[in-house]
Design a protein around this motif. Structure first.
Motif, PDB file in Angstrom:
ATOM      1  N   GLU A   1      -4.044  -4.321  -1.317  1.00 15.64           N
ATOM      2  CA  GLU A   1      -4.193  -3.802  -2.679  1.00 15.64           C
ATOM      3  C   GLU A   1      -5.078  -4.717  -3.521  1.00 15.64           C
ATOM      4  OE1 GLU A   1      -0.357  -2.180  -1.084  1.00 15.64           O
ATOM      5  OE2 GLU A   1      -1.289  -4.152  -1.080  1.00 15.64           O
ATOM      6  N   ARG A   2      -4.890  -6.012  -3.388  1.00 11.57           N
ATOM      7  CA  ARG A   2      -5.678  -6.968  -4.185  1.00 11.57           C
ATOM      8  C   ARG A   2      -7.130  -6.990  -3.739  1.00 11.57           C
ATOM      9  NH1 ARG A   2      -7.052  -7.599  -8.407  1.00 11.57           N
ATOM     10  NH2 ARG A   2      -8.275  -9.421  -8.812  1.00 11.57           N
TER      11      ARG A   2
ATOM     12  N   ASN B   1      -9.610   2.876   2.742  1.00  9.68           N
ATOM     13  CA  ASN B   1      -8.997   1.675   2.169  1.00  9.68           C
ATOM     14  C   ASN B   1      -9.284   0.430   3.004  1.00  9.68           C
ATOM     15  OD1 ASN B   1      -7.977   2.889  -0.132  1.00  9.68           O
ATOM     16  ND2 ASN B   1      -6.119   3.549   0.907  1.00  9.68           N
TER      17      ASN B   1
ATOM     18  N   PRO C   1      -7.386   4.651  -2.957  1.00  9.20           N
ATOM     19  CA  PRO C   1      -7.028   3.265  -3.255  1.00  9.20           C
ATOM     20  C   PRO C   1      -5.725   3.125  -4.033  1.00  9.20           C
ATOM     21  CG  PRO C   1      -8.936   3.944  -4.535  1.00  9.20           C
ATOM     22  CD  PRO C   1      -8.630   5.051  -3.589  1.00  9.20           C
ATOM     23  N   ARG C   2      -5.230   4.206  -4.586  1.00  7.00           N
ATOM     24  CA  ARG C   2      -3.951   4.163  -5.314  1.00  7.00           C
ATOM     25  C   ARG C   2      -2.764   4.455  -4.378  1.00  7.00           C
ATOM     26  NH1 ARG C   2      -7.265   7.189  -8.590  1.00  7.00           N
ATOM     27  NH2 ARG C   2      -8.198   5.972 -10.244  1.00  7.00           N
ATOM     28  N   ARG C   3      -3.086   4.851  -3.145  1.00  7.76           N
ATOM     29  CA  ARG C   3      -2.029   5.146  -2.163  1.00  7.76           C
ATOM     30  C   ARG C   3      -2.408   4.535  -0.829  1.00  7.76           C
ATOM     31  NH1 ARG C   3      -0.229  11.181  -1.806  1.00  7.76           N
ATOM     32  NH2 ARG C   3       0.027  10.294   0.243  1.00  7.76           N
ATOM     33  N   ILE C   4      -2.159   3.266  -0.701  1.00  2.97           N
ATOM     34  CA  ILE C   4      -2.527   2.523   0.510  1.00  2.97           C
ATOM     35  C   ILE C   4      -1.410   2.672   1.532  1.00  2.97           C
ATOM     36  CG2 ILE C   4      -3.075   0.247   1.429  1.00  2.97           C
ATOM     37  CD1 ILE C   4      -4.056  -0.370  -1.507  1.00  2.97           C
TER      38      ILE C   4
ATOM     39  N   SER D   1       0.543   1.362   4.448  1.00  3.79           N
ATOM     40  CA  SER D   1       0.719   0.035   5.063  1.00  3.79           C
ATOM     41  C   SER D   1       1.750   0.048   6.157  1.00  3.79           C
ATOM     42  CB  SER D   1       1.110  -0.986   4.005  1.00  3.79           C
ATOM     43  OG  SER D   1       2.229  -0.564   3.282  1.00  3.79           O
TER      44      SER D   1
END
Length: 164
Positions: free
Chosen positions: A52-53, A96, A159-162, A164
């Motif tokens: 995210e960062r 992403n 990018p708002r829903r990564i 993982s």
């Protein structure tokens, strides 16, 4: 009654055993050198940031033409992990996973003044850390875009829903 020397001896034995187990399990290094201590290596800390960062760095950092050339030179030799027929610079889409290595390269260039060779080495190092066993290089073409990168996917497209 346990004598004080017996307690100290037991404490010393326990300490040695705990440090030994931690070393074997990779939980610690009883005598880290300054160059390898995690807190002392800003690049190692950067490579450990959550995706995210790194994606946020891609959105936040705008490169000059000269900096973009460093990024291009650094990423062009690297096959994109999700579509290896393309380079990491020209990944087939804005997934992403790609956003993360683009953000990493931008911060390495702008905040750490790295050369193309250094950026390339650190992006390759980051890619290996995400999936040590390597990527198949075809997730974009085999429907794994919404699969986590650690499972050989792209970690999603939003990018708002990564993933993982």
């Amino acid at each position: 009654m346990i004598r004080r020397t017996d307690r100290l001896r037991r404490l010393a034995t326990t300490t040695v055993l705990v440090l030994g187990v931690m070393t074997i399990w990779g939980c610690g290094n009883p005598s880290p050198t300054p160059a390898t201590a995690p807190g002392d290596d800003p690049i190692a800390s950067l490579l450990a940031l959550p995706m995210e960062r790194l994606i946020a760095y891609d959105a936040e950092i705008h490169l000059t033409a000269e900096q973009e050339e460093i990024k291009r030179a650094a990423l062009t030799p690297i096959p994109a992990p999700c579509c290896s027929d393309r380079s990491a610079y020209t990944c087939c889409c804005q997934c992403n996973l790609g956003r993360a290595w683009w953000g990493l390269s931008k911060v390495l260039i702008t905040e750490h003044g790295q050369s193309a060779a250094e950026v390339q080495a650190n992006v390759e190092r980051w890619i290996r850390s995400v999936r040590p066993q390597g990527f198949a290089g075809d997730s974009c073409y085999t429907g794994r875009c919404s699969t986590a990168a650690r499972h050989d996917g792209c970690s999603g497209m939003n990018p708002r829903r990564i993933v993982s």
